[in-house]
Design a protein around this motif. Sequence first.
Motif, PDB file in Angstrom:
ATOM      1  N   HIS A 111       0.783  -1.086  -0.045  1.00 42.00           N
ATOM      2  CA  HIS A 111       0.116  -0.026   0.095  1.00 42.00           C
ATOM      3  C   HIS A 111       0.786   1.281   0.131  1.00 42.00           C
ATOM      4  O   HIS A 111       2.069   1.288  -0.686  1.00 42.00           O
ATOM      5  CB  HIS A 111      -0.963   0.191   1.325  1.00 42.00           C
ATOM      6  N   GLU A 129      -1.976  -0.103   8.102  1.00 39.67           N
ATOM      7  CA  GLU A 129      -1.223  -1.229   7.626  1.00 39.67           C
ATOM      8  C   GLU A 129       0.065  -0.619   6.947  1.00 39.67           C
ATOM      9  O   GLU A 129       1.211  -0.991   7.189  1.00 39.67           O
ATOM     10  CB  GLU A 129      -1.980  -2.241   6.872  1.00 39.67           C
ATOM     11  N   HIS A 167       3.445  -7.269   3.705  1.00 39.52           N
ATOM     12  CA  HIS A 167       2.012  -6.609   4.183  1.00 39.52           C
ATOM     13  C   HIS A 167       1.826  -6.943   5.734  1.00 39.52           C
ATOM     14  O   HIS A 167       2.490  -7.777   6.282  1.00 39.52           O
ATOM     15  CB  HIS A 167       1.175  -7.259   3.222  1.00 39.52           C
ATOM     16  N   ASP A 207      -1.666  -7.442   6.658  1.00 42.57           N
ATOM     17  CA  ASP A 207      -3.044  -7.755   6.810  1.00 42.57           C
ATOM     18  C   ASP A 207      -2.983  -9.447   6.549  1.00 42.57           C
ATOM     19  O   ASP A 207      -2.834  -9.812   5.362  1.00 42.57           O
ATOM     20  CB  ASP A 207      -3.693  -7.130   5.751  1.00 42.57           C
TER      21      ASP A 207
HETATM   22 ZN   LIG Z   1      -1.797  -5.341   2.667  1.00 43.50          ZN
END
Ligand SMILES: [Zn+2]
Length: 350
Positions: free
Chosen positions: A139, A157, A243, A245
């Motif tokens: 992101h 995040e 990441h 998540d």
């Molecule tokens: Zn992510």
Amino acid sequence: MNHTFFRYFKTFFVLALLFGAENTIYGQDSLKVVVAKKGDGILSLLRKQGIDPYDHYDDFIAMNVDNLRDSIHLYAGRKYLIPPVELDTVEVVETIQKNSTKIKKIEGEDFAIFGKKHATVLEKSERLKGNVYYLVSGHGGPDPGAMAKYGNQMIAEDEYAYDITLRLAKELMSHGAFVYIIIRDENDGIRDERVLKIDHDEVAYPNKTIPLNQVARLKQRVEIVNELYRENRGKYQRLIVTHVDSRSRGQNIDVFFYHHEKSKNGKKLAESIHKTFQEKYKKFQPNRIYSGTFEDRSSLYLVKKTHPAMTFIEIGNIRSKKDQRRILDPDNRQALAKWISEGVILDYEK
Ligand SMILES: [Zn+2]
């Protein structure tokens, strides 16, 4: 740290003590012992001793490993050995100057991207010399990724993925690697806070605005990495995407490592990091890590379209209270980055 090396510093310190009349903090032995207070982490404990926690983190772990929960947590009320400070830190130069002994500081190289406090990268080894790593944190820019409420604040995040990525970059560079930090924020640096402020000024290497549209965003990353991959043709190159998540909701798994089903080298990289985590977790939670391929989601786009062998790492779920405890602690973020870097070294040397 090997034994001779260690003894050398111990000897040095005893010498420093002999020369420094006003030095009282170290007592009779050259190794200082402190008692952890409630709320102390390794970083804060070392910092309170005037020691750069990042330079001495590994030594601290090595010296106190039997006295740590999950290899990284202190127990309040227990005693811990403080590593003898080495010659190459500002702190020891100050200590030595106080003791009126002059020793030159060994220079590290400064990188502004890590922030003022963490800018200096000291060379630990040349084990990754000549290697190129592309680090992509998930992101960024207009897209914060998964968000969650923590107390009365919001956390996102992308900020945590970025912090871990910077810490990983610094580790790899300290072993001589050439690292491209693909998603970057010039004014964040490595942050030691629990709550990382959300901003939207991340850009893509070298200075490209990150589009809001998801497909355009992923496409931009793929193109940047593949272009650099072409430029670095002939070199050993790897890509690591991070990441925070997890798709692990409902499963008791902390960290996932994914690779492209058809990439042998990607598989080897993911498995090397997986193996390193397994070693670290061994005593405690052997089943809480996973590596393999994945089929769903658009993240697969990045796995499929990028040219360097790669691994896609998911470190917990920012919305899970249990995972928040791990991810918000800067000590833990440092440990995660360190473990990934050890896996990367294992991958290269195996
Ligand atoms: Zn992510």
